[in-house]
Write an enzyme that holds these catalytic residues in place. Sequence first.
Site, PDB file in Angstrom:
ATOM      1  N   TYR A 253       0.838  -1.196   0.000  1.00  0.00           N
ATOM      2  CA  TYR A 253       0.000   0.000   0.000  1.00  0.00           C
ATOM      3  C   TYR A 253       0.874   1.247   0.000  1.00  0.00           C
ATOM      4  O   TYR A 253       1.844   1.337   0.761  1.00  0.00           O
ATOM      5  CB  TYR A 253      -0.936   0.011   1.215  1.00  0.00           C
ATOM      6  CG  TYR A 253      -2.116  -0.898   1.023  1.00  0.00           C
ATOM      7  CD1 TYR A 253      -3.185  -0.499   0.218  1.00  0.00           C
ATOM      8  CD2 TYR A 253      -2.166  -2.144   1.609  1.00  0.00           C
ATOM      9  CE1 TYR A 253      -4.277  -1.334   0.018  1.00  0.00           C
ATOM     10  CE2 TYR A 253      -3.254  -2.990   1.419  1.00  0.00           C
ATOM     11  CZ  TYR A 253      -4.302  -2.565   0.619  1.00  0.00           C
ATOM     12  OH  TYR A 253      -5.379  -3.385   0.414  1.00  0.00           O
ATOM     13  N   ILE A 254       0.490   2.193  -0.867  1.00  0.00           N
ATOM     14  CA  ILE A 254       1.234   3.431  -1.041  1.00  0.00           C
ATOM     15  C   ILE A 254       0.240   4.589  -1.004  1.00  0.00           C
ATOM     16  O   ILE A 254      -0.810   4.526  -1.644  1.00  0.00           O
ATOM     17  CB  ILE A 254       1.985   3.421  -2.390  1.00  0.00           C
ATOM     18  CG1 ILE A 254       2.914   2.206  -2.474  1.00  0.00           C
ATOM     19  CG2 ILE A 254       2.771   4.718  -2.587  1.00  0.00           C
ATOM     20  CD1 ILE A 254       3.399   1.891  -3.872  1.00  0.00           C
TER      21      ILE A 254
ATOM     22  N   GLY B 276       7.907   4.579  -8.369  1.00  0.00           N
ATOM     23  CA  GLY B 276       8.724   3.375  -8.306  1.00  0.00           C
ATOM     24  C   GLY B 276       8.701   2.681  -6.954  1.00  0.00           C
ATOM     25  O   GLY B 276       9.437   1.714  -6.742  1.00  0.00           O
TER      26      GLY B 276
ATOM     27  N   GLY C 211       6.193   0.929  -5.527  1.00  0.00           N
ATOM     28  CA  GLY C 211       5.613  -0.401  -5.651  1.00  0.00           C
ATOM     29  C   GLY C 211       6.622  -1.403  -6.175  1.00  0.00           C
ATOM     30  O   GLY C 211       6.741  -2.517  -5.664  1.00  0.00           O
TER      31      GLY C 211
ATOM     32  N   ASN D 144      -9.090  -4.369 -10.115  1.00  0.00           N
ATOM     33  CA  ASN D 144      -7.995  -3.400 -10.023  1.00  0.00           C
ATOM     34  C   ASN D 144      -7.055  -3.617 -11.209  1.00  0.00           C
ATOM     35  O   ASN D 144      -5.999  -4.234 -11.092  1.00  0.00           O
ATOM     36  CB  ASN D 144      -7.263  -3.538  -8.686  1.00  0.00           C
ATOM     37  CG  ASN D 144      -6.282  -2.413  -8.449  1.00  0.00           C
ATOM     38  OD1 ASN D 144      -5.855  -1.726  -9.366  1.00  0.00           O
ATOM     39  ND2 ASN D 144      -5.908  -2.236  -7.192  1.00  0.00           N
TER      40      ASN D 144
ATOM     41  N   TYR E  19       1.513  -6.093 -11.728  1.00  0.00           N
ATOM     42  CA  TYR E  19       2.048  -7.387 -11.311  1.00  0.00           C
ATOM     43  C   TYR E  19       2.390  -8.269 -12.508  1.00  0.00           C
ATOM     44  O   TYR E  19       3.404  -8.974 -12.494  1.00  0.00           O
ATOM     45  CB  TYR E  19       1.084  -8.091 -10.354  1.00  0.00           C
ATOM     46  CG  TYR E  19       0.926  -7.364  -9.039  1.00  0.00           C
ATOM     47  CD1 TYR E  19       2.037  -7.022  -8.268  1.00  0.00           C
ATOM     48  CD2 TYR E  19      -0.321  -6.986  -8.568  1.00  0.00           C
ATOM     49  CE1 TYR E  19       1.909  -6.341  -7.076  1.00  0.00           C
ATOM     50  CE2 TYR E  19      -0.466  -6.301  -7.369  1.00  0.00           C
ATOM     51  CZ  TYR E  19       0.659  -5.982  -6.633  1.00  0.00           C
ATOM     52  OH  TYR E  19       0.531  -5.298  -5.444  1.00  0.00           O
TER      53      TYR E  19
END
Length: 172
Positions: free
Chosen positions: A97-98, A106, A108, A135, A142
């Site tokens: 989580y950001i 960058g 993540g 999402n 990913y």
Amino acid sequence: MAVDLIPCTIDDVEELNAIGAATFTETHAEYNSAENLDSYIRRAFTPDVLAGELANPKSHFFFARVGDETAGYLKVNTEEAQNEAMGPDALEVERVYILRKFKSLGIGRAMIEKAIDEARTRGLGTVWLGVWEHNRQALAFYEHMGFAVFGSHVFTVGDDDQTDLLMRLRVA
């Protein structure tokens, strides 16, 4: 921009609680009712719950720091701490989580690379995670990192059962 990933300790429980609730809210508020979001946060992000998770030797949290600000956090699990029985050769990325203001910097990527490094350091062959089926941005990220969908499970927010796609990456 330099990102530092700092291991969390029990002394960080209040900061972890705050960043956990803030990032979950920013990420999921527009897709969930206020009641369901509040219910999940009251269950998952309390100092007592997080202290228990921090005390588990099979779970590890890392703050993402940019300068003197906490931008987000990472949580990984091994063995019985995993949310699904993936066996002793797997590391679960439970939370990436950001905060919105730090997205697209960058962070993540740095967190996923940290998870992969953690798996390799422990001699594990697989890194896996769950991501909400709607999402698209996260799914694309990913996939770009090399993860592939292999199944699904239910993730409940309040009283709303949602589908997370399970993704994995072989690292050994």
